[in-house]
Design an enzyme around this catalytic site. Structure first.
Site, PDB file in Angstrom:
ATOM      1  N   TYR A 151       0.839  -1.207   0.000  1.00 57.38           N
ATOM      2  CA  TYR A 151       0.000   0.000   0.000  1.00 57.38           C
ATOM      3  C   TYR A 151       0.875   1.259   0.000  1.00 57.38           C
ATOM      4  CZ  TYR A 151      -3.207   3.573   1.753  1.00 57.38           C
ATOM      5  OH  TYR A 151      -3.935   4.727   1.906  1.00 57.38           O
TER       6      TYR A 151
ATOM      7  N   ALA B 138       3.949   1.592  -0.908  1.00 58.95           N
ATOM      8  CA  ALA B 138       4.668   1.738  -2.190  1.00 58.95           C
ATOM      9  C   ALA B 138       3.740   2.311  -3.261  1.00 58.95           C
ATOM     10  CB  ALA B 138       5.212   0.379  -2.631  1.00 58.95           C
ATOM     11  N   SER B 139       2.473   1.887  -3.240  1.00 58.67           N
ATOM     12  CA  SER B 139       1.534   2.397  -4.257  1.00 58.67           C
ATOM     13  C   SER B 139       1.251   3.884  -4.040  1.00 58.67           C
ATOM     14  CB  SER B 139       0.221   1.602  -4.234  1.00 58.67           C
ATOM     15  OG  SER B 139      -0.577   1.904  -3.094  1.00 58.67           O
ATOM     16  N   LYS B 140       1.196   4.300  -2.770  1.00 58.15           N
ATOM     17  CA  LYS B 140       0.884   5.707  -2.464  1.00 58.15           C
ATOM     18  C   LYS B 140       2.093   6.602  -2.745  1.00 58.15           C
ATOM     19  CE  LYS B 140      -3.107   5.130  -1.957  1.00 58.15           C
ATOM     20  NZ  LYS B 140      -4.191   5.929  -2.500  1.00 58.15           N
TER      21      LYS B 140
HETATM   22  P1  NAP Z   1     -13.109   3.233   1.476  1.00 57.31           P
HETATM   23  O1  NAP Z   1     -14.017   3.875   2.469  1.00 57.31           O
HETATM   24  O2  NAP Z   1     -12.800   1.787   1.607  1.00 57.31           O
HETATM   25  O3  NAP Z   1     -13.681   3.529   0.003  1.00 57.31           O
HETATM   26  C1  NAP Z   1     -12.983   3.076  -1.113  1.00 57.31           C
HETATM   27  C2  NAP Z   1     -13.761   3.424  -2.343  1.00 57.31           C
HETATM   28  O4  NAP Z   1     -13.017   2.986  -3.510  1.00 57.31           O
HETATM   29  C3  NAP Z   1     -15.119   2.738  -2.427  1.00 57.31           C
HETATM   30  O5  NAP Z   1     -16.041   3.575  -3.061  1.00 57.31           O
HETATM   31  C4  NAP Z   1     -14.819   1.505  -3.293  1.00 57.31           C
HETATM   32  O6  NAP Z   1     -16.010   1.029  -3.904  1.00 57.31           O
HETATM   33  C5  NAP Z   1     -13.836   2.120  -4.290  1.00 57.31           C
HETATM   34  N1  NAP Z   1     -12.965   1.159  -4.979  1.00 57.31           N
HETATM   35  C6  NAP Z   1     -12.140   0.241  -4.443  1.00 57.31           C
HETATM   36  N2  NAP Z   1     -11.521  -0.456  -5.418  1.00 57.31           N
HETATM   37  C7  NAP Z   1     -11.973   0.043  -6.599  1.00 57.31           C
HETATM   38  C8  NAP Z   1     -11.723  -0.277  -7.961  1.00 57.31           C
HETATM   39  N3  NAP Z   1     -10.874  -1.245  -8.318  1.00 57.31           N
HETATM   40  N4  NAP Z   1     -12.356   0.443  -8.905  1.00 57.31           N
HETATM   41  C9  NAP Z   1     -13.224   1.415  -8.566  1.00 57.31           C
HETATM   42  N5  NAP Z   1     -13.506   1.762  -7.305  1.00 57.31           N
HETATM   43  C10 NAP Z   1     -12.886   1.060  -6.324  1.00 57.31           C
HETATM   44  O7  NAP Z   1     -11.676   3.965   1.465  1.00 57.31           O
HETATM   45  P2  NAP Z   1     -11.226   5.414   1.990  1.00 57.31           P
HETATM   46  O8  NAP Z   1     -10.703   5.245   3.366  1.00 57.31           O
HETATM   47  O9  NAP Z   1     -12.245   6.421   1.717  1.00 57.31           O
HETATM   48  O10 NAP Z   1      -9.956   5.648   1.033  1.00 57.31           O
HETATM   49  C11 NAP Z   1     -10.078   6.357  -0.191  1.00 57.31           C
HETATM   50  C12 NAP Z   1      -8.693   6.776  -0.645  1.00 57.31           C
HETATM   51  O11 NAP Z   1      -8.074   7.532   0.396  1.00 57.31           O
HETATM   52  C13 NAP Z   1      -7.773   5.597  -0.956  1.00 57.31           C
HETATM   53  O12 NAP Z   1      -7.001   5.887  -2.087  1.00 57.31           O
HETATM   54  C14 NAP Z   1      -6.882   5.538   0.289  1.00 57.31           C
HETATM   55  O13 NAP Z   1      -5.613   5.023  -0.019  1.00 57.31           O
HETATM   56  C15 NAP Z   1      -6.810   6.979   0.671  1.00 57.31           C
HETATM   57  N6  NAP Z   1      -6.497   7.205   2.090  1.00 57.31           N
HETATM   58  C16 NAP Z   1      -7.399   6.899   3.078  1.00 57.31           C
HETATM   59  C17 NAP Z   1      -7.074   7.166   4.417  1.00 57.31           C
HETATM   60  C18 NAP Z   1      -8.042   6.908   5.543  1.00 57.31           C
HETATM   61  O14 NAP Z   1      -7.681   7.144   6.716  1.00 57.31           O
HETATM   62  N7  NAP Z   1      -9.257   6.491   5.295  1.00 57.31           N
HETATM   63  C19 NAP Z   1      -5.812   7.701   4.729  1.00 57.31           C
HETATM   64  C20 NAP Z   1      -4.921   7.976   3.697  1.00 57.31           C
HETATM   65  C21 NAP Z   1      -5.275   7.737   2.390  1.00 57.31           C
HETATM   66  P3  NAP Z   1     -16.124  -0.496  -4.448  1.00 57.31           P
HETATM   67  O15 NAP Z   1     -15.491  -1.371  -3.426  1.00 57.31           O
HETATM   68  O16 NAP Z   1     -17.592  -0.712  -4.620  1.00 57.31           O
HETATM   69  O17 NAP Z   1     -15.407  -0.514  -5.755  1.00 57.31           O
END
Ligand code: NAP
Length: 259
Positions: free
Chosen positions: A157, A159-161
């Site tokens: 994860y 590495a991807s970010k």
């Molecule tokens: P989340 O609540 O799990 O939501 C992820 C979203 O991405 C969902 O709508 C999911 O819908 C969609 N998704 C997943 N795989 C997909 C795919 N292959 N194609 C299209 N849609 C896809 O996650 P989140 O916490 O909001 O995170 C969102 C972003 O913020 C991510 O990039 C994460 O790395 C980043 N981030 C989050 C945090 C945190 O604390 N939450 C911190 C740093 C960075 P489906 O599963 O229906 O496809």
């Protein structure tokens, strides 16, 4: 006050939940027409209904952002429904936790294609629309995990970010010929539906490790994304901003307890 994005068309990937849904709400509240993108239909439909109920304009498209043909089709659908593509938030991502010793090569590939390849595919698909519009904006959701910090189980994860931040440097140069910018928001710990199941003790411990003493909200991230999408950010490209309540600042446990 920022110039309004009212009337702009915005694609938000991963907008059926969490941070993406927060971005979609904030952008729709500012008058943008929002395309909600996710694989699962039920949550995408709910997200659209919530935005419409709040007076906004939204539609949805089911798409796996790691599959080129689906990404191309999703952009075509957005242009068909809303007429153009102005702003793209590349936010879709997954964060399964598995330590390196237990990680299968397939686990690595899955995270890379969902988080990093999808970012490339998003930008590639956006180019013809930005070229046609004569401008464009991409906002990438990266993370502090990887570029700045580490956490056991998240090597792929992280590495991807970090890869997303490497990607935007060259992408910014290539997008400049279309008068388009690309920047990244790097969230710290953000309170999303996914965290609710971890229990209050866990959430309290996480909040205690952050100088501003709370987890971030999805709106905290959306507001930073909104700035990058605004007219006022037109001269900023290839850059990143950390939105983490100061989470990365303490140099030791003692530093945080001294506050
Ligand atoms: P989340 O609540 O799990 O939501 C992820 C979203 O991405 C969902 O709508 C999911 O819908 C969609 N998704 C997943 N795989 C997909 C795919 N292959 N194609 C299209 N849609 C896809 O996650 P989140 O916490 O909001 O995170 C969102 C972003 O913020 C991510 O990039 C994460 O790395 C980043 N981030 C989050 C945090 C945190 O604390 N939450 C911190 C740093 C960075 P489906 O599963 O229906 O496809």
């Amino acid at each position: 006050m920022l110039t309004s994005i009212a009337g702009k068309t915005c694609i938000v990937t991963g907008a059926s939940k969490g941070i993406g849904k927060g971005i979609a709400h904030v952008f729709a509240a500012q008058g943008a027409k929002v395309m909600i993108v996710a694989r699962g239909e039920a949550d995408a439909v709910s997200a659209v209904k919530e935005i419409v109920a709040a007076g906004g304009e939204a539609d949805y498209c089911c798409c796996d952002m790691s599959e080129w043909s689906q990404v191309e089709a999703m952009f075509a659908k957005t242009a068909e429904v809303f007429g153009r593509v102005d702003i793209v938030c590349a936010n879709a991502g997954i964060f399964p936790q598995v330590k390196i010793a237990d990680m299968d090569p397939e686990d690595w590939d899955h995270v890379m294609s969902t988080n990093l390849k999808s970012t490339f595919l998003t930008v590639k698909a956006a180019i013809p629309y930005f070229e046609k519009a004569g401008e464009g904006r991409v906002v990438v959701t990266s993370s502090i995990t990887g570029p700045v910090t580490g956490f056991p189980g998240w090597s792929h994860y992280g590495a991807s970010k970090a890869g997303q931040l490497g990607f935007i440097k060259t992408a910014a140069m290539e997008l400049s010929r279309y008068n388009a910018t690309i920047n990244a928001v790097m969230p710290g710990n953000i309170y999303t539906e996914g965290l609710q199941g971890l229990g209050q003790d866990y959430l309290d411990t996480m909040a205690a490790s952050i100088p501003l003493k709370r987890l971030g909200t999805v709106e905290d991230i959306a507001n930073a994304a909104l700035f990058f999408a605004s007219k006022e950010a037109a001269y900023i490209t290839g850059q990143q901003i950390i939105v983490d309540g100061g989470q990365i600042l303490p140099e030791s446990l003692e530093a945080i307890t001294e506050i």
